[in-house]
Design an enzyme around this catalytic site. Structure first.
Site, PDB file in Angstrom:
ATOM      1  N   ASP A 145      41.537  26.974  45.774  1.00 40.89           N
ATOM      2  CA  ASP A 145      41.236  27.794  44.609  1.00 40.89           C
ATOM      3  C   ASP A 145      39.738  28.091  44.522  1.00 40.89           C
ATOM      4  OD1 ASP A 145      42.242  29.191  42.393  1.00 40.89           O
ATOM      5  OD2 ASP A 145      43.333  27.450  41.642  1.00 40.89           O
ATOM      6  N   GLU A 180      41.317  33.357  45.539  1.00 37.74           N
ATOM      7  CA  GLU A 180      40.208  33.776  44.664  1.00 37.74           C
ATOM      8  C   GLU A 180      40.608  34.993  43.832  1.00 37.74           C
ATOM      9  OE1 GLU A 180      37.979  36.975  45.869  1.00 37.74           O
ATOM     10  OE2 GLU A 180      40.140  36.991  46.119  1.00 37.74           O
ATOM     11  N   TRP A 181      41.937  35.223  43.740  1.00 34.30           N
ATOM     12  CA  TRP A 181      42.566  36.172  42.803  1.00 34.30           C
ATOM     13  C   TRP A 181      42.269  37.641  43.091  1.00 34.30           C
ATOM     14  CZ3 TRP A 181      38.612  32.978  40.439  1.00 34.30           C
ATOM     15  CH2 TRP A 181      39.011  31.638  40.347  1.00 34.30           C
ATOM     16  N   GLY A 182      41.836  37.948  44.316  1.00 36.36           N
ATOM     17  CA  GLY A 182      41.609  39.341  44.682  1.00 36.36           C
ATOM     18  C   GLY A 182      40.316  39.931  44.174  1.00 36.36           C
ATOM     19  N   ASP A 203      46.620  35.447  38.215  1.00 35.91           N
ATOM     20  CA  ASP A 203      47.846  34.655  38.098  1.00 35.91           C
ATOM     21  C   ASP A 203      48.965  35.457  37.451  1.00 35.91           C
ATOM     22  OD1 ASP A 203      46.290  32.636  39.095  1.00 35.91           O
ATOM     23  OD2 ASP A 203      46.324  31.409  37.276  1.00 35.91           O
TER      24      ASP A 203
END
Length: 399
Positions: A145, A180-182, A203
């Protein structure tokens, strides 16, 4: 003769590379976060593994059990990361052995900063030591993460590459999931940094889409609209990850229920499965598989849909038709067939006529409905009713 020898050598190199490749198809499994958050323990995880085996999930291809945030118990006097002794009294290695006996691989979680998203011990500056520890525990997968880390791209690239190198040095094959969520467009650099999959979005929440006026929490449609445009960047060993499946959560309180996560109906959950299969997404279940209802089992154990996701060609579907109501995605398959998904994003059921030439397919095809499990027509078009938020999923074979 030389040409024949060159072809043979090339083929052997291809086989060797394919054999060595981590995640040649999208990983499938179960992950703890959306159901348990950080309230996890070895008893619950063993029960989940038992349920995965008994329900037929393992046989269907769900072969990872991934521990998300909350397993950590700090570091010992040699700075080795340790599991929480109350949550994991037997240790992680014993859990790995329990899973491996069932044909299930173990995933674990850390973060490229001093602390994880939930405030537990993470791996910054301890990458080699932690990777060696994970390898010694027989871990097979690491979700890494990016909470509590700088926002720039260069730092992210360096931190992910450092951990990827440490995993390679560990002596064990460990799939590396970059999360890293894009935000820094990882589809452009994550494979070079050593990742086999990378999150493309924030998320997922347990909802179809954002409600009017809602500007936070990503539903299935917000995520689809990001991930469907990234087909050029996916392939064997390098997957776009639009986050976990929400199938079967039904609005459960917790991480997936935050930010408007009010739950979905079974038609919408089936669309989640269909669209993720088309997009070669990792299929990561997050509901309580110990207590799945029949609808959830039917969705998650659809072998024909799973075959589309796990197809060895590894081509992510291309969205050929896109408007406010209708989306049509097309995915070529290894044997020459095509998978086609027709999504009705509208609030009402509607009839749709799909002419195959409009999605680049010429000639006539046998069209098999992968939810009805039968051939529904043959020819150069399909027409039928699509319920609100339903995705009709087909496999097309040239005739």
């Amino acid at each position: 003769m030389k040409k024949w020898l060159f072809s043979l050598v090339s083929f052997l190199f291809f086989l060797h590379g394919h054999a060595q490749q981590l995640a040649p198809v999208p990983p499938m499994g179960w992950m703890s976060w959306n159901y348990f958050a950080d309230n996890i323990n070895e008893k619950d995880l063993r029960e989940m593994a038992d349920a995965m085996e008994q329900s037929g999930m393992v046989k269907a291809g769900y072969r990872f059990l991934m521990i998300d945030d909350g397993w950590q118990g700090g570091r010992d006097n040699r700075n080795a990361i340790i599991p929480d002794p109350v949550k994991f009294p037997s240790g992680i290695k014993a859990l790995a052995a329990y899973l491996h006996q069932k044909g299930i691989k173990l995933g674990i979680y850390s973060d490229a900063a001093p602390l994880t998203c939930a405030g537990y011990t993470a791996s910054l500056h301890f990458e080699e030591q932690d990777a060696a520890t994970f390898a010694s525990w027989d871990v097979d997968y690491l979700k890494y993460d990016y909470c509590n880390a700088p926002t720039d791209s260069n730092t992210a690239k360096l931190r992910y590459k450092t951990m990827a190198n440490a995993l390679r040095k560990s002596g064990r094959d460990i799939v590396f999931s970059i999360c890293e969520w894009g935000d820094r467009k990882p589809w452009l650099w994550a494979a070079n940094a050593g990742g086999q999959l990378w999150r493309t979005t924030g998320d997922v929440r347990d909802k179809w889409q954002r409600a009017p006026g809602e500007n936070s929490g990503q539903g299935l449609m917000e995520i689809l609209d990001v991930n469907a445009e990234l087909s050029d960047y996916a392939g064997p060993g390098r997957w776009n990850d639009p986050d976990m499946l929400i199938v079967g959560l039904y609005g459960k309180k917790g991480p997936s229920g935050d930010l408007g996560g009010i739950g979905c109906n079974d038609i919408e959950y089936a669309s989640n499965m269909s669209l993720w299969c088309m997009m070669n997404a990792p299929l990561v279940v997050t509901c309580d598989v110990r207590h799945m209802n029949e609808a959830t089992k039917r969705i998650l154990l659809n072998e024909e849909a799973i075959a589309v996701n796990q197809d060895p060609l590894g081509k992510q579907a291309i969205r050929k038709i896109k408007d406010s109501q209708w989306n049509v995605l097309v995915k070529p398959l290894a044997n020459g067939d095509y998978a086609v998904a027709v999504l009705n994003r509208g609030p009402e059921a509607a009839n749709y006529s799909l002419f195959l030439k409009d999605i680049g397919l010429t000639g006539k095809y046998e069209i098999r409905d992968l939810w009805q499990h039968q051939v529904v027509t043959s020819g150069n078009k399909w027409k039928g009713k699509v319920l609100s938020h339903e995705t009709r999923l087909f496999r097309l074979k040239k005739v």
